[in-house]
Motif scaffolding. Structure first.
Motif, PDB file in Angstrom:
ATOM      1  N   GLN A 230       0.838  -1.191   0.000  1.00 26.77           N
ATOM      2  CA  GLN A 230       0.000   0.000   0.000  1.00 26.77           C
ATOM      3  C   GLN A 230       0.881   1.252   0.000  1.00 26.77           C
ATOM      4  OE1 GLN A 230      -3.467  -0.496  -0.145  1.00 26.77           O
ATOM      5  NE2 GLN A 230      -2.682  -2.584  -0.428  1.00 26.77           N
ATOM      6  N   VAL A 231       0.323   2.347  -0.422  1.00 25.87           N
ATOM      7  CA  VAL A 231       1.068   3.605  -0.445  1.00 25.87           C
ATOM      8  C   VAL A 231       1.337   4.055   0.983  1.00 25.87           C
ATOM      9  CG1 VAL A 231       1.012   6.031  -1.121  1.00 25.87           C
ATOM     10  CG2 VAL A 231       0.065   4.279  -2.652  1.00 25.87           C
ATOM     11  N   PRO A 232       2.579   4.346   1.340  1.00 24.15           N
ATOM     12  CA  PRO A 232       2.865   4.813   2.700  1.00 24.15           C
ATOM     13  C   PRO A 232       2.254   6.188   2.944  1.00 24.15           C
ATOM     14  CG  PRO A 232       4.814   5.018   1.331  1.00 24.15           C
ATOM     15  CD  PRO A 232       3.793   4.289   0.509  1.00 24.15           C
ATOM     16  N   VAL A 233       1.936   6.455   4.196  1.00 22.37           N
ATOM     17  CA  VAL A 233       1.261   7.696   4.575  1.00 22.37           C
ATOM     18  C   VAL A 233       2.124   8.448   5.585  1.00 22.37           C
ATOM     19  CG1 VAL A 233      -0.776   8.684   5.700  1.00 22.37           C
ATOM     20  CG2 VAL A 233      -1.013   6.709   4.177  1.00 22.37           C
ATOM     21  N   TYR A 234       2.297   9.731   5.351  1.00 18.05           N
ATOM     22  CA  TYR A 234       3.049  10.540   6.308  1.00 18.05           C
ATOM     23  C   TYR A 234       2.228  10.698   7.583  1.00 18.05           C
ATOM     24  CZ  TYR A 234       5.684  14.378   8.368  1.00 18.05           C
ATOM     25  OH  TYR A 234       6.422  15.160   9.228  1.00 18.05           O
ATOM     26  N   CYS A 235       2.811  10.334   8.724  1.00 21.41           N
ATOM     27  CA  CYS A 235       2.081  10.438   9.986  1.00 21.41           C
ATOM     28  C   CYS A 235       2.838  11.257  11.020  1.00 21.41           C
ATOM     29  CB  CYS A 235       1.752   9.056  10.536  1.00 21.41           C
ATOM     30  SG  CYS A 235       3.134   7.894  10.616  1.00 21.41           S
ATOM     31  N   GLY A 236       4.043  11.726  10.686  1.00 20.46           N
ATOM     32  CA  GLY A 236       4.782  12.581  11.588  1.00 20.46           C
ATOM     33  C   GLY A 236       4.996  11.945  12.940  1.00 20.46           C
ATOM     34  N   ASN A 237       4.622  12.650  13.985  1.00 22.09           N
ATOM     35  CA  ASN A 237       4.769  12.142  15.352  1.00 22.09           C
ATOM     36  C   ASN A 237       3.486  11.526  15.900  1.00 22.09           C
ATOM     37  OD1 ASN A 237       7.495  12.999  15.585  1.00 22.09           O
ATOM     38  ND2 ASN A 237       6.797  15.096  15.972  1.00 22.09           N
ATOM     39  N   ASP A 238       2.469  11.393  15.062  1.00 21.66           N
ATOM     40  CA  ASP A 238       1.182  10.839  15.500  1.00 21.66           C
ATOM     41  C   ASP A 238       1.050   9.412  14.969  1.00 21.66           C
ATOM     42  OD1 ASP A 238      -1.394  10.213  16.157  1.00 21.66           O
ATOM     43  OD2 ASP A 238      -2.295  12.038  15.325  1.00 21.66           O
ATOM     44  N   SER A 239       1.412   8.435  15.781  1.00 23.25           N
ATOM     45  CA  SER A 239       1.406   7.040  15.332  1.00 23.25           C
ATOM     46  C   SER A 239       0.010   6.554  14.967  1.00 23.25           C
ATOM     47  CB  SER A 239       2.002   6.134  16.420  1.00 23.25           C
ATOM     48  OG  SER A 239       1.249   6.232  17.620  1.00 23.25           O
ATOM     49  N   SER A 240      -1.045   7.214  15.488  1.00 24.98           N
ATOM     50  CA  SER A 240      -2.408   6.778  15.176  1.00 24.98           C
ATOM     51  C   SER A 240      -2.754   7.012  13.716  1.00 24.98           C
ATOM     52  CB  SER A 240      -3.415   7.515  16.063  1.00 24.98           C
ATOM     53  OG  SER A 240      -3.459   8.907  15.747  1.00 24.98           O
ATOM     54  N   LYS A 241      -1.981   7.871  13.048  1.00 29.32           N
ATOM     55  CA  LYS A 241      -2.227   8.154  11.639  1.00 29.32           C
ATOM     56  C   LYS A 241      -1.377   7.293  10.707  1.00 29.32           C
ATOM     57  CE  LYS A 241      -3.522  12.992  12.437  1.00 29.32           C
ATOM     58  NZ  LYS A 241      -3.199  14.409  12.126  1.00 29.32           N
ATOM     59  N   CYS A 242      -0.497   6.466  11.270  1.00 31.84           N
ATOM     60  CA  CYS A 242       0.405   5.668  10.446  1.00 31.84           C
ATOM     61  C   CYS A 242      -0.319   4.488   9.810  1.00 31.84           C
ATOM     62  CB  CYS A 242       1.571   5.141  11.278  1.00 31.84           C
ATOM     63  SG  CYS A 242       2.668   6.423  11.918  1.00 31.84           S
ATOM     64  N   LEU A 243       0.126   4.099   8.637  1.00 33.85           N
ATOM     65  CA  LEU A 243      -0.404   2.931   7.940  1.00 33.85           C
ATOM     66  C   LEU A 243       0.425   1.715   8.322  1.00 33.85           C
ATOM     67  CD1 LEU A 243      -2.273   1.776   5.628  1.00 33.85           C
ATOM     68  CD2 LEU A 243      -0.341   2.225   4.097  1.00 33.85           C
ATOM     69  N   SER A 244      -0.213   0.678   8.812  1.00 32.28           N
ATOM     70  CA  SER A 244       0.492  -0.562   9.139  1.00 32.28           C
ATOM     71  C   SER A 244       0.429  -1.511   7.954  1.00 32.28           C
ATOM     72  CB  SER A 244      -0.129  -1.216  10.380  1.00 32.28           C
ATOM     73  OG  SER A 244      -1.485  -1.552  10.133  1.00 32.28           O
ATOM     74  N   GLY A 245       1.202  -2.589   8.025  1.00 29.48           N
ATOM     75  CA  GLY A 245       1.177  -3.597   6.982  1.00 29.48           C
ATOM     76  C   GLY A 245       2.149  -3.308   5.862  1.00 29.48           C
ATOM     77  N   ALA A 246       2.008  -4.069   4.775  1.00 26.88           N
ATOM     78  CA  ALA A 246       2.930  -3.977   3.642  1.00 26.88           C
ATOM     79  C   ALA A 246       2.834  -2.616   2.974  1.00 26.88           C
ATOM     80  CB  ALA A 246       2.613  -5.078   2.634  1.00 26.88           C
ATOM     81  N   LYS A 247       3.995  -1.996   2.767  1.00 25.63           N
ATOM     82  CA  LYS A 247       4.015  -0.653   2.187  1.00 25.63           C
ATOM     83  C   LYS A 247       4.961  -0.572   0.995  1.00 25.63           C
ATOM     84  CE  LYS A 247       4.713   1.116   6.405  1.00 25.63           C
ATOM     85  NZ  LYS A 247       4.084   0.107   7.272  1.00 25.63           N
TER      86      LYS A 247
END
Length: 286
Positions: A230-247
């Protein structure tokens, strides 16, 4: 020590130096012309910047996609283990050339203090003509490896090329060791395709790097399958916005084929600000 003329010339051209991972199994070992092996080649290290997809993908702009590993060499990826490569400015500064006599502790083959950093406090960029793209080790952006389960590299694409290992605070020293997920399955006959990846965080042109390798997984009995990237997502310092799994790999600042967007002043990296944790990426499976 007497330097041969070609090596001396290469080491003297540091202004054009950058970094790539050198190891048996790499495309463009000895340069892009298989009929004219160059032990002093720096072809894979040159960055990718503002290029159309067809040119930056697999370093096609310099012919590396058409220069497979000599002798059908392949990078061994021991499942659950690790593998080591050499990060250098030039093949002459690795053990692949000249019996390693010009390979040192650092990518440029020169001596530097253990706490090498740029001038000032806080430090400015290291004064190495921008090759390392960092102020010090802790600020080095991190590099990564990705794998595609295709022996025919024409079948490799952004969706089946999955980042499987991340090494924080690199590039730094010449020797770099990357961890391999325990559950990586075997490659098809003919092996897999792998890529070494790096996006620097400032200190010079905001470019990116992608070098090519044939690779194979050993010591595995896993029947798991790697998920679609999947396309990686910028989440900065907020881990709740990060995309998990294959990137997917990061594609950035190119004329076409970009896949990430980041806030003004920020840089994507193979690190926590894009959802990657250091080490083997054990969440990439279906």
């Amino acid at each position: 020590m007497l330097w041969s003329v070609p090596v001396a010339l290469a080491l003297a051209s540091g202004a054009n130096a950058h970094v790539a991972a050198f190891v048996k199994g790499m495309y463009c070992e000895g340069g892009p012309d298989p009929s004219n092996y160059n032990s002093n080649s720096n072809t894979p290290v040159n960055p990718l910047w503002d290029l159309p997809f067809e040119q930056w993908w697999m370093q096609a702009d310099r012919g590396c996609d058409k220069a497979p590993p000599p002798g059908n060499a392949s990078v061994e990826l021991p499942a659950g283990g690790s593998f080591t490569v050499e990060l250098a400015h030039n093949q002459a500064q690795t053990t692949l050339s000249f019996n390693g006599q010009f390979a040192g502790e650092w990518p440029d083959g020169q001596d530097h203090p253990e706490n090498w950093s740029g001038p000032g406090n806080p430090p400015d960029c290291i004064q190495d003509d921008g090759a390392m793209h960092t102020q010090n080790q802790t600020m080095a952006a991190g590099s990564a490896w990705a794998i595609s389960y295709n022996s025919d590299i024409s079948q490799v694409n952004m969706e089946n090329l999955v980042v499987f290992s991340v090494l924080e605070h690199t590039p730094w020293k010449r020797i770099a060791t990357y961890e391999v997920p325990q559950d990586l399955p075997e490659c098809p006959e003919g092996g897999c395709y792998c890529a070494w990846l790096w996006v620097p965080n400032g200190c010079g042109q905001p470019n990116m790097y992608m070098a090519n390798y044939r690779c194979h997984v050993t010591g595995t009995s896993s029947t798991k399958k790697v998920a679609q990237a999947q396309v990686p997502v910028y989440c900065g310092n907020d881990s709740s916005k990060c995309l998990s799994g294959a990137k997917q790999m990061i594609a950035w600042n190119q004329a076409s084929g970009n896949n990430v967007q980041v806030p003004n002043g920020a840089s994507p990296a193979y690190g926590t600000n894009m959802g990657w944790t250091p080490g083997a990426q054990n969440d990439i499976f279906q």
